[in-house]
Design an enzyme around this catalytic site. Structure first.
Site, short mmCIF file in Angstrom:
data_model
loop_
_atom_site.label_atom_id
_atom_site.label_comp_id
_atom_site.label_asym_id
_atom_site.label_seq_id
_atom_site.Cartn_x
_atom_site.Cartn_y
_atom_site.Cartn_z
N GLU A 132 0.86 -1.19 0.00
CA GLU A 132 0.00 0.00 0.00
C GLU A 132 0.90 1.24 0.00
O GLU A 132 2.06 1.17 0.42
CB GLU A 132 -0.86 0.01 1.26
CG GLU A 132 -0.02 0.25 2.49
CD GLU A 132 -0.66 -0.23 3.78
OE1 GLU A 132 -1.44 0.53 4.33
OE2 GLU A 132 -0.35 -1.35 4.22
N LYS A 134 2.88 4.53 0.97
CA LYS A 134 3.39 5.10 2.23
C LYS A 134 3.04 6.58 2.19
O LYS A 134 3.58 7.34 1.38
CB LYS A 134 4.90 4.90 2.33
CG LYS A 134 5.48 5.44 3.62
CD LYS A 134 6.91 4.97 3.79
CE LYS A 134 7.46 5.28 5.18
NZ LYS A 134 7.54 6.70 5.47
N ASP A 136 2.85 10.38 3.10
CA ASP A 136 3.81 11.31 3.69
C ASP A 136 3.06 12.29 4.60
O ASP A 136 2.74 13.41 4.21
CB ASP A 136 4.54 12.06 2.56
CG ASP A 136 5.85 12.64 3.04
OD1 ASP A 136 6.22 12.39 4.20
OD2 ASP A 136 6.49 13.35 2.25
N TYR A 243 -4.35 2.44 8.70
CA TYR A 243 -3.60 1.30 8.15
C TYR A 243 -3.01 0.38 9.22
O TYR A 243 -2.34 -0.58 8.91
CB TYR A 243 -2.48 1.77 7.22
CG TYR A 243 -1.53 2.79 7.84
CD1 TYR A 243 -0.69 2.44 8.89
CD2 TYR A 243 -1.46 4.09 7.35
CE1 TYR A 243 0.16 3.35 9.45
CE2 TYR A 243 -0.61 5.02 7.91
CZ TYR A 243 0.20 4.64 8.96
OH TYR A 243 1.05 5.56 9.53
N LYS A 333 11.08 2.74 -0.62
CA LYS A 333 10.99 4.17 -0.88
C LYS A 333 11.13 4.47 -2.38
O LYS A 333 11.82 3.77 -3.10
CB LYS A 333 12.12 4.91 -0.13
CG LYS A 333 12.10 4.73 1.37
CD LYS A 333 10.88 5.29 2.04
CE LYS A 333 10.97 6.73 2.42
NZ LYS A 333 11.95 7.08 3.41
N CYS A 439 41.87 21.90 13.29
CA CYS A 439 40.48 22.22 13.60
C CYS A 439 40.25 23.71 13.32
O CYS A 439 40.98 24.55 13.86
CB CYS A 439 40.20 21.92 15.07
SG CYS A 439 38.59 22.52 15.61
N CYS A 442 39.51 25.50 17.03
CA CYS A 442 40.48 25.67 18.11
C CYS A 442 41.93 25.54 17.64
O CYS A 442 42.85 25.76 18.42
CB CYS A 442 40.20 24.68 19.23
SG CYS A 442 40.59 22.98 18.80
N CYS A 463 38.95 16.54 15.45
CA CYS A 463 39.74 17.53 16.19
C CYS A 463 40.24 16.85 17.46
O CYS A 463 39.48 16.19 18.17
CB CYS A 463 38.83 18.72 16.53
SG CYS A 463 39.44 19.71 17.88
N CYS A 469 38.44 22.56 22.85
CA CYS A 469 37.77 23.01 21.62
C CYS A 469 36.39 23.56 21.94
O CYS A 469 35.52 22.83 22.42
CB CYS A 469 37.67 21.86 20.62
SG CYS A 469 36.86 22.36 19.09
S1 IVH Z 1 2.76 0.85 9.00
C1 IVH Z 1 4.59 -1.04 12.79
N1 IVH Z 1 1.75 1.82 6.80
O1 IVH Z 1 5.71 5.58 7.92
C2 IVH Z 1 4.37 -0.41 11.46
N2 IVH Z 1 3.20 3.21 8.06
O2 IVH Z 1 8.51 5.10 8.32
C3 IVH Z 1 3.52 0.79 11.53
N3 IVH Z 1 3.47 5.46 7.17
O3 IVH Z 1 5.64 5.94 11.40
C4 IVH Z 1 3.58 1.63 10.32
N4 IVH Z 1 2.14 5.21 5.43
O4 IVH Z 1 3.97 7.30 9.99
C5 IVH Z 1 2.55 2.05 7.85
N5 IVH Z 1 0.73 2.60 4.87
C6 IVH Z 1 1.53 2.81 5.91
C7 IVH Z 1 2.16 4.04 6.11
C8 IVH Z 1 3.01 4.20 7.20
C9 IVH Z 1 2.93 6.04 6.08
C10 IVH Z 1 4.43 6.11 8.07
C11 IVH Z 1 4.11 5.99 9.54
C12 IVH Z 1 5.34 5.38 10.16
C13 IVH Z 1 6.37 5.71 9.14
C14 IVH Z 1 7.53 4.75 9.22
#
Ligand code: IVH
Length: 726
Positions: A132, A134, A136, A243, A333, A439, A442, A463, A469
């Site tokens: 799914e 991620k 932001d 989620y 990512k 450095c 210092c 340093c 320093c």
């Molecule tokens: S699952 C234990 N699902 O990504 C796992 N996280 O880098 C719980 N995030 O802190 C996270 N979309 O803020 C999950 N579809 C998604 C997400 C997601 C964004 C964020 C979330 C997490 C961060 C980790």
């Protein structure tokens, strides 16, 4: 009063004219407020949940039709009258973890492979994963008790977040009540975000008013949520995707897979992401990643990758967690965003541990919506085009010179990087950069240490000035007062610079204990008064002294973290606090370990999560008499609270040290170790006097012999399983 008892309440929303809508909105506001009071203050609801929801729905529909009529006391905003003074902390019932990152198809293969390896013996493609976007935004945990929203907390440090309940209640996507029949306690987790379209509209408005523009939707969402006045949050139209979840009181009544759980959230009224899919093979997973990547520009929300999770919850439970992230999930990512600019100069910053870090000063450039003016150049090798393992980096391994045109990249919150140099644009006069050997702060020699193990030069130039320093001393102090250390309000970076440079003894802060003697010194010096100095004033001085006094007692892990020992970050500090329990025990053990041998040294190395480099750094720190002298003065002012040694648990192995040896048949080694740690045990690699149990499988050799010799309890795998409760 319910919707149908009033004549106006009978008319469909579409048929109400504006004048009627004004009256109807007033009536609904009053009815909802009356019911809220009946429920919250008197604990005696007057109408059914369904009738209440009908009122709220009607109000929302009317507000949507006539947005110009939204009342200041609108029930959809529903905030307390007065802005809050501060956000109270909320300790999460289950920690909120982050995710491991993967960047390439290869990494994804490794992730899937590691899941199979950990679980052992499962046929290819038999484990399903969800994939799914991620989002932001900001993660949020929203707690419902008996179907009603009781609180909402940000992630914070994963253990404790901020109570932003009032703000969250203003988000229309988030139900305030769940349907009948849900478990008594439910924590739904997900991401709060701002739609791109709302962000652009907000910025258009800011521009029209001649105000400063917001940087990106994520930061704006974060800023909108961290408003003490929830009415501001309400005006920002934040959104939500569910989620994940935290505590749930009757999980057995719910489905057994990630995918179905999210569908359940949908049925409870939460928005869930429509692009989530359940897939099995690595090829399918990567194909879905590519597909989401192609859709990315058309989505009305920012995403920075795709999250994969093992679908079956029983397998998730077996896989468990590392210190900060689950083994059953990863974030794949998207590649970072890039732009061209020029290196105007290279500056050297001296850090807390004396590391000289080169920073490229760039002609300002926008990368993915954020203005970038600096990029880290890491170290001398990096500038030369050499990576950590001696490999050539950047396309052709070119060095970076002042005046070069470079490609800069930014990925998420990471500090911008110089990806490559555009050689066609390099001027013939551009000379290779000469890394300083002194450095810049210092003047002490700056050297690259030799790694004792590999004999190779360390990549960091350091340093050698130590306490002389100024840069190191100031950075030490800044670290000491930072958010995850002493977190002293009113004592930020700017103030530390001021107190450090102050000429007057009664104002100086040169080392951490000076912070705690400042008030006394001020009281003894009637002539030089902080409150008469620009930027301070009576109230802020009093607040500062109160904030300092408020930290005279502090959690042991924070105290250890604040000491600024090399390689000791927050996680390691927590491990140390948990292992030693009190500051005195910790310091005594570290002094005993100074010869890098003996029990104290072995114990330190046996702490799961602490490797030899970290262990050496800690012992080195306590060998330095100057450090001990500063700590002694600090301990005279501050009391580190004793920490609970090892998670309180009624498991028979809590606090015990276990060694696994030989081959295990019911679990993989990793899984056995994770289980034991989950029950509060320490898992060590070698057998010593401190070992409590040895679990020996077929083929166990010298460790088993040693255990017998020392009289340590030995069990086989089956006995062990019975012992820990299956
Ligand atoms: S699952 C234990 N699902 O990504 C796992 N996280 O880098 C719980 N995030 O802190 C996270 N979309 O803020 C999950 N579809 C998604 C997400 C997601 C964004 C964020 C979330 C997490 C961060 C980790």
């Amino acid at each position: 009063m319910s919707a149908d008892q009033s004549p106006l309440g009978q008319i469909p929303v579409e048929d109400l004219n504006e004048a009627q809508a004004v009256d109807e909105l007033a009536r609904l506001a009053a009815a909802i407020a009356e019911n809220d009071a009946a429920y919250h203050q008197n604990d005696a609801p007057k109408i059914s949940d369904a009738d209440y929801d009908a009122l709220k729905k009607r109000n929302d529909a009317l507000e949507k039709r006539y947005p110009q009529l939204i009342r200041a006391d609108s029930p959809s905003i529903r905030v307390g009258a007065a802005p809050l003074a501060t956000f109270a902390p909320i300790t999460h019932a289950r920690p909120m973890l982050s995710l491991d990152n993967t960047f390439s198809d290869e990494d994804v293969r490794d992730f899937v492979g590691s899941v199979y390896r950990f679980l052992g013996q499962l046929p290819d493609n038999s484990i399903a994963f969800t994939a799914e976007p991620k989002i932001d935004g900001l993660s949020m945990s929203i707690r419902y008790e008996h179907g009603r929203l009781v609180n909402a907390a940000t992630r914070g440090d994963g253990t404790t977040g901020e109570n932003v309940t009032e703000n969250i209640k203003t988000i229309k996507d988030i139900p305030q009540r769940l349907p009948a029949g849900v478990p008594d306690i439910v924590e739904v987790r997900g991401e709060v975000y701002m739609a791109k379209s709302d962000f652009l509209a907000l910025n258009a408005e800011m521009e029209a008013q001649g105000k400063q523009l917001y940087v990106n939707p994520r930061n704006t969402a974060a800023g909108s949520l961290r408003q003490l006045d929830a009415r501001v949050t309400a005006s920002r139209n934040l959104k939500f995707f569910a989620y994940a979840w935290g505590e749930i009181s009757e999980p057995n009544d719910l489905p057994k897979t990630q995918f179905e759980m999210v569908q359940v959230f949908k049925s409870w009224g939460f928005p869930v992401n429509p692009l989530m899919k359940r897939l099995s093979s690595v090829e399918e997973i990567i194909a879905h990643y590519t597909e989401i990547g192609l859709e990315r520009p058309d989505l009305d929300y920012d995403i920075d990758g795709v999250v994969y999770k093992v679908d079956r919850l029983d397998l998730q439970a077996r896989l468990g967690f590392r210190s900060r992230s689950p083994r059953w999930a990863t974030a794949h990512k998207f590649p970072a965003e890039q732009a061209f600019t020029t290196v105007e100069n290279i500056d050297i910053q001296v850090g807390r541990t004396g590391a000289l870090t080169p920073v490229a000063r760039l002609t300002p450039i926008t990368v993915g919506g954020v203005v970038v003016t600096n990029a880290t150049l890491h170290n001398a090798d990096y500038i030369e085009g050499i990576g950590n393992s001696g490999e050539r980096i950047r396309e052709e391994g070119h060095d970076i010179r002042i005046g070069d045109t470079v490609i800069v990249q930014r990925a998420g919150d990471v500090i911008p990087q110089v990806l490559d140099v555009v050689m066609e644009k390099r001027s013939p006069e551009a000379k290779p950069y000469e890394f300083p050997t002194k450095c810049p702060v210092c003047g002490s020699h700056a050297v690259r240490e030799k790694n004792e193990k590999t004999g190779k030069l360390d990549s960091v130039t350091r340093c050698t000035g130590g306490f002389v320093c100024r840069a190191q001393a100031i950075e030490h102090l800044k670290h000491f007062v930072s958010r995850n250390a002493f977190d002293i309000e009113g004592l930020g970076s700017k103030q530390i610079d001021f107190f450090f440079e102050a000429e007057e003894a009664s104002l100086q802060i040169r080392t951490a204990p000076d912070i705690f003697t400042l008030k006394k010194r001020q009281e003894a010096s009637p002539l030089v008064k902080l409150e008469n100095i620009d930027g301070f004033g009576r109230v802020s001085v009093r607040k500062l002294f109160d904030a300092i006094d408020g930290r005279r007692s502090i959690a042991l892990n924070r105290f250890i973290y604040a000491l600024g020992i090399r390689h000791v970050g927050e996680t390691t500090a927590k491990l140390l606090a948990r292992a030693y329990g009190s500051y005195q025990a910790f310091e005594t053990a570290m002094k005993e370990a100074s010869s890098l041998s003996g029990d104290a040294w072995a114990d330190l190395n046996n702490i799961e999560g602490i490797g030899e480099i970290v262990a050496r750094a800690i012992v080195e720190f306590f060998k330095e008499p100057r450090n001990i002298e500063v700590i002694d003065r600090l301990i005279a002012e501050v009391t580190p609270e004793a920490a609970e040694q090892v998670a309180a648990s009624d498991s028979p192995i809590a606090g015990k040290t276990v060694v696994f040896t030989g081959s295990l048949e019911k679990f993989t080694r990793d899984e056995a170790k994770a289980r034991a740690e989950g029950l509060g045990a320490k898992v060590a690699g070698s057998v010593s006097k401190k070992t409590d149990y040895v679990v020996a499988g077929p083929g166990a050799g010298s460790k088993l012999d040693k255990a017998r010799e020392l009289g340590v309890t030995v069990m086989d795998e089956d006995e062990w399983l019975v012992f820990i409760g299956g």
